[in-house]
Design an enzyme around this catalytic site. Structure first.
Site: not given
Ligand code: 13P
Length: 255
Positions: A9-11, A100, A102, A172, A178, A218, A239-240
């Site tokens: 997930n590149w956000k 998600h 967010e 999640e 994050g 994470s 994510g990251g």
């Molecule tokens: P991180 O891997 O950056 O913690 O993000 C997880 C995430 O929200 C994937 O959708």
């Protein structure tokens, strides 16, 4: 054996040249590394405007599938700034992340709206990756299981058996996203097993056994193998670490 998945997930990250460079690196590295029936299905979920360019680099019938990070609940119409599931399907998406945390937090998406988005995604032929997960406050109040059961019941379990077959679930925990604070393998396994039990009671044992449940929060090149070794963890939503080709490919091959 359930299919394993790793989705990136590149956000809201990366410009077009950055996205092209990262995609090319991932495709090249996976060409050299990922083989056999055990290999995870890889999905990359860039921002909307990057989808066609990333899709071209992934190639048709390639090993890596394309996914979006959201879609609108209506098929088309006067919804300025929004993107339909049908459009996403027409430009090569096979998956869409829905629910998600967010989007729930910053865009006020609730279970009722998400249930409509799920229907729209499925009607367009997309496979939803439906996210659930508790805040730190909920965990500390010892309400994690009730909270997740409600997210599943109100957001997801209205689907028919046939629709549900196409769904992936991602656990999640919000406190792990994050933050560098990963759920322990025991914490992840406990919630994944609980989610699978909920699927078994809402549908049946076969649906529970076939549903891929991914961990996100994470997850990185160092901890993926341990997390993925848990019996109910079928991969990750990253994510990251999905923004770094070497780390992402290490995660993809951590089974
Ligand atoms: P991180 O891997 O950056 O913690 O993000 C997880 C995430 O929200 C994937 O959708």
């Amino acid at each position: 054996m359930r299919q394993k998945f790793v989705a990136g997930n590149w956000k809201m990250n990366l410009t077009l040249p950055e996205a092209q460079a990262l995609t090319s690196e991932i495709v090249q590295m996976l060409r050299d590394e990922q083989h056999g029936p055990e290999a995870a299905q890889v999905v990359i979920c860039p921002s909307y405007p990057l989808l066609p360019a990333v899709g071209r680099l992934l190639g048709e019938g390639g090993k890596v599938a394309l996914g979006a990070q959201n879609c609108h609940q209506k098929e088309s119409g006067a919804y300025t700034g929004e993107v339909s599931a049908k459009l996403l399907q027409s430009i090569g998406c096979q998956y869409v992340i829905l629910g998600h945390s967010e989007r729930r937090q910053y865009f006020h998406e609730d279970n009722e709206l998400l249930s409509q988005k799920l229907k729209a995604a499925l009607a367009a032929g997309l496979r939803p990756i439906f996210c659930v997960g508790e805040s730190l406050e909920t965990r500390e109040a010892d309400e994690t299981f009730d909270f997740i059961a409600k997210q599943l019941k109100d957001g997801l379990f209205h689907l028919s058996n046939e629709e549900f077959d196409k769904v992936l679930i991602a656990y999640e925990p919000i406190w792990a996203i994050g933050t560098g604070k990963t759920a322990s393998t025991a914490q992840a396994q406990e919630v994944h097993a609980f989610i699978r039990e909920q699927v078994a009671s809402a549908y049946d044992a076969e649906a529970a056994n076939n549903t891929a449940i991914l961990y996100g929060g994470s997850c990185n090149a160092q901890n993926a193998r341990e997390l993925f070794s848990q019996p109910d963890v079928d991969g990750g939503l990253i994510g990251g670490a999905s923004l770094k080709s070497r780390d992402f490919v290490t995660i993809v091959t951590s089974f």
